[in-house]
Design a protein around this motif. Structure first.
Motif, short mmCIF file in Angstrom:
data_model
loop_
_atom_site.label_atom_id
_atom_site.label_comp_id
_atom_site.label_asym_id
_atom_site.label_seq_id
_atom_site.Cartn_x
_atom_site.Cartn_y
_atom_site.Cartn_z
N SER A 67 -5.84 -7.95 10.54
CA SER A 67 -6.57 -6.73 10.15
C SER A 67 -5.64 -5.67 9.56
O SER A 67 -6.08 -4.83 8.77
N ASP A 68 -4.36 -5.70 9.93
CA ASP A 68 -3.42 -4.72 9.38
C ASP A 68 -3.34 -4.85 7.86
O ASP A 68 -3.24 -3.85 7.14
N TYR A 69 -3.37 -6.08 7.38
CA TYR A 69 -3.36 -6.29 5.93
C TYR A 69 -4.73 -6.01 5.32
O TYR A 69 -4.84 -5.35 4.28
N GLU A 70 -5.78 -6.50 5.97
CA GLU A 70 -7.12 -6.32 5.42
C GLU A 70 -7.48 -4.85 5.29
O GLU A 70 -8.24 -4.46 4.40
N ASN A 71 -6.91 -4.00 6.14
CA ASN A 71 -7.20 -2.56 6.06
C ASN A 71 -6.71 -1.93 4.76
O ASN A 71 -7.18 -0.86 4.38
N LEU A 72 -5.79 -2.61 4.07
CA LEU A 72 -5.33 -2.09 2.79
C LEU A 72 -6.44 -2.13 1.74
O LEU A 72 -6.34 -1.47 0.70
N GLY A 73 -7.49 -2.88 2.02
CA GLY A 73 -8.60 -2.96 1.09
C GLY A 73 -9.29 -1.63 0.86
O GLY A 73 -10.02 -1.48 -0.14
N THR A 74 -9.09 -0.67 1.75
CA THR A 74 -9.66 0.67 1.55
C THR A 74 -8.82 1.49 0.57
O THR A 74 -9.25 2.54 0.11
N ARG A 75 -7.60 1.02 0.29
CA ARG A 75 -6.70 1.76 -0.60
C ARG A 75 -6.45 1.03 -1.92
O ARG A 75 -5.91 1.61 -2.85
N VAL A 76 -6.82 -0.27 -1.97
CA VAL A 76 -6.48 -1.13 -3.10
C VAL A 76 -7.73 -1.86 -3.59
O VAL A 76 -8.53 -2.32 -2.78
N HIS A 128 12.73 -2.39 -16.16
CA HIS A 128 13.72 -1.43 -15.69
C HIS A 128 14.98 -2.20 -15.30
O HIS A 128 14.91 -3.36 -14.88
N PRO A 129 16.15 -1.60 -15.45
CA PRO A 129 17.40 -2.31 -15.12
C PRO A 129 17.62 -2.49 -13.62
O PRO A 129 18.46 -3.29 -13.23
N HIS A 130 16.87 -1.75 -12.78
CA HIS A 130 17.09 -1.84 -11.34
C HIS A 130 15.88 -2.50 -10.66
O HIS A 130 14.73 -2.27 -11.04
N TRP A 131 16.20 -3.29 -9.64
CA TRP A 131 15.17 -4.04 -8.91
C TRP A 131 14.57 -3.18 -7.82
O TRP A 131 15.28 -2.55 -7.03
N THR A 132 13.22 -3.15 -7.76
CA THR A 132 12.51 -2.47 -6.69
C THR A 132 11.82 -3.51 -5.83
O THR A 132 10.87 -4.17 -6.29
N PRO A 133 12.27 -3.73 -4.58
CA PRO A 133 11.62 -4.73 -3.73
C PRO A 133 10.16 -4.36 -3.48
O PRO A 133 9.87 -3.26 -3.00
N HIS A 134 9.25 -5.27 -3.80
CA HIS A 134 7.83 -4.97 -3.62
C HIS A 134 7.02 -6.26 -3.50
O HIS A 134 7.47 -7.33 -3.92
N VAL A 135 5.84 -6.13 -2.94
CA VAL A 135 4.88 -7.23 -2.84
C VAL A 135 3.59 -6.76 -3.52
O VAL A 135 2.96 -5.80 -3.06
N SER A 136 3.20 -7.40 -4.59
CA SER A 136 1.97 -7.04 -5.29
C SER A 136 0.77 -7.45 -4.45
O SER A 136 0.69 -8.59 -3.99
N VAL A 137 -0.17 -6.52 -4.24
CA VAL A 137 -1.30 -6.79 -3.35
C VAL A 137 -2.66 -6.60 -4.00
O VAL A 137 -3.69 -6.91 -3.40
N GLY A 138 -2.72 -6.07 -5.22
CA GLY A 138 -4.01 -5.85 -5.86
C GLY A 138 -3.90 -4.90 -7.02
O GLY A 138 -2.84 -4.76 -7.62
N ARG A 139 -5.01 -4.24 -7.34
CA ARG A 139 -5.04 -3.26 -8.42
C ARG A 139 -5.17 -1.86 -7.85
O ARG A 139 -5.77 -1.68 -6.78
N PRO A 140 -4.63 -0.85 -8.53
CA PRO A 140 -4.78 0.52 -8.05
C PRO A 140 -6.25 0.91 -7.91
O PRO A 140 -7.08 0.57 -8.74
N ALA A 141 -6.56 1.61 -6.83
CA ALA A 141 -7.95 2.00 -6.57
C ALA A 141 -8.35 3.25 -7.33
O ALA A 141 -9.53 3.60 -7.36
N SER A 142 -7.39 3.93 -7.92
CA SER A 142 -7.70 5.15 -8.67
C SER A 142 -6.71 5.28 -9.82
O SER A 142 -5.78 4.48 -9.95
N ARG A 143 -6.93 6.28 -10.64
CA ARG A 143 -6.03 6.52 -11.77
C ARG A 143 -4.80 7.31 -11.36
O ARG A 143 -3.90 7.53 -12.17
N ASP A 144 -4.77 7.74 -10.13
CA ASP A 144 -3.62 8.48 -9.62
C ASP A 144 -2.47 7.50 -9.44
O ASP A 144 -2.56 6.53 -8.69
#
Length: 207
Positions: free
Chosen positions: A21-30, A149-165
């Motif tokens: 559920s910790d991951y599924e809760n991201l569905g309210t933001r993504v 970008h020349p520098h690496w940003t550690p990240h995990v792609s999880v979906g699409r932005p929920a807003s234009r912000d």
């Protein structure tokens, strides 16, 4: 017609948070939250191998053949070292890919950053062996490599932005467990030949 597979060095996500559920809760933001199965963090992106070879041949004006680039790159990839499993923490969502992807920005141990730097250094040695000049310029201009970008940003792609912000969004910190590094779409690599010099480490096993 199936898409041509892209080659990356990545680490799979084994767990996010303390419960599903910790991951599924991201569905309210993504928007269109991705399934937990298949989540990963890219350490080095090579892209479609044929495109990578074409970029090199065009850059060095045919000094190295497409076949030689493909064979040497395949051997180099399969000789890269393996990064052992590790844990990280994500405390905010950030917008990536020119605004089309939402990802968890991950704080990773220093050895993970060192490993990723080692991969880039190994890529430099490979490109030097393949007679690429102005290597930094090539890396930033190669369509196959796709560096923005020349520098690496550690990240995990999880979906699409929920807003234009496009501003980063703070979230409740999540512990993320990662598996050992692997070559994505390793089975699509051609038979190997002489390889470039990889960074020191143990040889990667089959996926």
């Amino acid at each position: 017609m199936q898409p041509v597979p892209r080659i990356t060095v990545e680490v799979p996500v084994l767990r996010v948070g303390a419960s599903p559920s910790d991951y599924e809760n991201l569905g309210t933001r993504v928007d269109v939250l991705r399934r937990r199965q298949g989540l990963h963090m890219t350490l080095l992106h090579i892209g479609i191998l044929e495109d990578f070879a074409r970029d090199i041949v065009q850059w060095n004006r045919g000094t190295t053949s497409t076949e030689a680039v493909t064979r040497t790159t395949s051997a180099w990839l399969q000789a890269l070292p393996v990064l052992d499993a590790f844990s990280g923490t994500a405390a905010r969502l950030t917008v990536l890919g020119g605004g089309s992807v939402c990802g968890l920005e991950v704080e990773v141990p220093e050895q993970v950053r060192d490993f990723q730097v080692g991969l880039v250094q190994a890529l430099h040695r490979l490109l030097d062996e393949l007679l690429v000049d102005n290597i930094d310029d090539f890396i930033l201009s190669s369509r196959a490599l796709g560096y923005r970008h020349p520098h690496w940003t550690p990240h995990v792609s999880v979906g699409r932005p929920a807003s234009r912000d496009r501003r980063p969004l703070d979230i409740e910190p999540l512990a993320i467990g990662f598996g050992a590094s692997r070559i994505r779409n390793r089975q699509a690599l051609p038979a190997t030949g002489p390889a470039g010099t990889p960074p020191a480490g143990r040889q990667a096993p089959d996926d």
